[in-house]
Design an enzyme around this catalytic site. Structure first.
Site, PDB file in Angstrom:
ATOM      1  N   GLY A 269      -5.411   1.253 -48.580  1.00 38.35           N
ATOM      2  CA  GLY A 269      -6.422   1.017 -47.774  1.00 38.35           C
ATOM      3  C   GLY A 269      -6.557   1.657 -46.497  1.00 38.35           C
ATOM      4  NE  ARG A 270      -2.263   0.548 -41.719  1.00 37.74           N
ATOM      5  CZ  ARG A 270      -2.521  -0.538 -40.814  1.00 37.74           C
ATOM      6  NH1 ARG A 270      -3.126  -0.249 -39.596  1.00 37.74           N
ATOM      7  NH2 ARG A 270      -2.116  -1.937 -40.870  1.00 37.74           N
ATOM      8  CB  CYS A 345      -9.957 -14.884 -19.272  1.00 34.27           C
ATOM      9  SG  CYS A 345     -11.545 -14.531 -18.690  1.00 34.27           S
TER      10      CYS A 345
HETATM   11  C1  LIG Z   1      -2.853  -4.739 -47.885  1.00 30.79           C
HETATM   12  C2  LIG Z   1      -2.391  -4.524 -49.338  1.00 30.79           C
HETATM   13  C3  LIG Z   1      -3.064  -3.173 -49.893  1.00 30.79           C
HETATM   14  C4  LIG Z   1      -3.334  -2.034 -48.837  1.00 30.79           C
HETATM   15  O1  LIG Z   1      -2.076  -1.824 -47.949  1.00 30.79           O
HETATM   16  P1  LIG Z   1      -2.539  -0.445 -46.826  1.00 30.79           P
HETATM   17  O2  LIG Z   1      -1.416  -0.528 -45.993  1.00 30.79           O
HETATM   18  O3  LIG Z   1      -4.024  -0.782 -46.292  1.00 30.79           O
HETATM   19  O4  LIG Z   1      -2.731   0.616 -47.778  1.00 30.79           O
HETATM   20  C5  LIG Z   1      -2.642  -2.800 -50.867  1.00 30.79           C
HETATM   21  N1  LIG Z   1      -2.201  -3.869 -51.692  1.00 30.79           N
HETATM   22  C6  LIG Z   1      -2.082  -5.049 -51.414  1.00 30.79           C
HETATM   23  C7  LIG Z   1      -1.543  -6.023 -52.502  1.00 30.79           C
HETATM   24  C8  LIG Z   1      -2.238  -5.429 -50.178  1.00 30.79           C
HETATM   25  O5  LIG Z   1      -1.827  -6.713 -49.898  1.00 30.79           O
END
Ligand SMILES: *Cc1c(COP(=O)(O)O)cnc(C)c1O
Length: 396
Positions: A269-270, A345
């Site tokens: 993802g990231r 705040c």
């Molecule tokens: C969050 C997650 C990902 C993605 O992780 P990244 O660190 O964003 O690459 C992949 N698989 C599972 C099961 C996740 O929970």
């Protein structure tokens, strides 16, 4: 700190945004396209790339990735419906702990291609609901030690965890896959760590694939798939460095060679989307308190929770604004560390702490980089009821 400057189109747009047009998220989908292409090209053709939608599920982002990904990993009924609509017809893998009966029913209706099952109870529930053949990967909390990882200085998985099944519990699930039942065990899923570099990620993938093959051989299961998860490293303190996808691709090719018949799948993802987004805002006030400089920004961690979540100083770039049309002196910090805070705040609303700047003045703009993943969508938007940021998608 190298800030990872805005791309030229993003900088041009940022120039035009003023006042209530800020803060704004700017996503450069052309840059995302190039990054995703590079990743896809670095991976062996037979390795499947899924995108973990929870990193950033904005529809333009999901669509920009479509040419490069095999499918999408979703982790809730909400993500499931959302991703199905944004990128119809693309394979989905439904993971995540605590799937409800309603979510599982919906996933079955929507024809979800893969279920990542997290427990024996969930497996039984899915089996009781399934009115069609269902392809399952069991998520395993595998203990990978230094030895299994070929000497890498790591030990991961194998600690008590709400995610996945302990290895011995996987074996207890096997009798639930009966020849006349709806469930088909296709393989194993594991997402064990995040922030690893390419050699360590390769070692983890190898450990998971080897374990899967041994399980398959031991029980005569004919497992054909292994999903080794996401978590490829993203270094917020060194924005100009990138996970070495070429090295990882070569490593995965080696893992695939040693495990003929197993399809390898990854689900980052990231590392896919972090770099394509910026959160741009302006300095509302600049003040000194007991010798320290504070820049109060329009917006804050209710829009960009990433630095609070990761406990880091978020990388940023100053976009100087020449104009100052007030008839009093411009609040300024010069050649000193500045703490960048938001409008909330609470003393927790800090985006970067004590970062040296050459000059920062009220009215200057700030572009926080690496805001394309786990940024807007993990933030507590309604706290204090400030306006939402603008959203701009360039290219694509
Ligand atoms: C969050 C997650 C990902 C993605 O992780 P990244 O660190 O964003 O690459 C992949 N698989 C599972 C099961 C996740 O929970």
């Amino acid at each position: 700190m190298n800030p990872l400057p805005l791309t030229a189109p993003a900088a041009a747009l940022a120039e035009t945004l003023t006042g209530d047009g800020l803060p704004a998220y700017i996503y450069d989908l052309t840059a995302l396209d190039a990054h995703a292409r590079e990743i896809r090209d670095a991976l062996p053709p037979h390795v499947e790339l899924y995108y973990a939608a929870k990193a950033n599920p904005e529809p333009p982002v999901l669509r920009a990735l479509a040419p490069y990904v095999t499918g999408y990993e979703v982790a809730s009924g909400g993500e499931l419906a959302h991703v199905r609509e944004a990128v119809p017809e693309r394979p989905l893998a439904f993971g995540g702990p605590g799937k409800t009966e309603t979510e599982l029913r919906r996933a079955l209706e929507l024809g979800v291609e893969r279920f990542h099952v997290e427990s024996e109870h969930e497996l039984r529930l899915l089996s009781s609901l399934a009115d069609r053949p269902v392809d399952v990967l069991l998520r395993v909390n595998l203990p990978l030690t230094d030895e299994a990882l070929g000497g890498a200085a790591l030990a991961m998985g194998g600690r008590p965890s709400p995610f996945g099944l302990d290895p011995d519990r996987v074996e207890r699930c096997l009798p639930l896959f009966t020849p006349d039942g709806p469930l088909r065990l296709r393989g194993i899923h594991a997402h064990l760590a995040s922030g690893l570099d390419a050699p360590d990620q390769t070692a983890v993938a190898a450990g998971i694939a080897d374990w899967t093959r041994e399980l398959s051989d031991r029980h005569g299961l004919d497992l054909t798939e292994v999903n080794v998860g996401g978590g490829m490293g993203v270094d917020y303190l060194r924005p100009d460095t990138r996970f070495d996808w070429k090295a990882y691709g070569e490593g995965l090719a080696g893992v695939a060679d040693r495990n003929p018949g197993l399809t390898l799948r990854i689900e980052p993802g990231r590392a896919l989307t972090a770099y394509c987004g910026w959160y741009v805002t302006e300095v509302l006030d600049l003040k000194h308190s007991r010798g320290e400089a504070f820049a109060v920004l329009r917006g804050g961690t209710h829009h960009l929770r990433t630095p609070a979540a990761k406990a880091h100083d978020h990388p940023f770039q100053v976009l100087p604004a020449a104009d100052w049309d007030r008839d009093w002196p411009r609040p300024t910090a010069s050649g000193e560390p500045v703490t960048l805070v938001g409008q909330l705040c609470t003393p927790k609303d800090v985006l970067a702490r004590g970062v040296p700047v050459a000059e920062l003045r009220a009215g200057d703009r700030i572009a926080f980089a690496m805001a394309g993943a786990y940024a807007w969508n993990i933030s507590h938007h309604d706290f204090l009821m400030h306006p939402k940021p603008g959203f701009h998608y360039l290219g694509g």
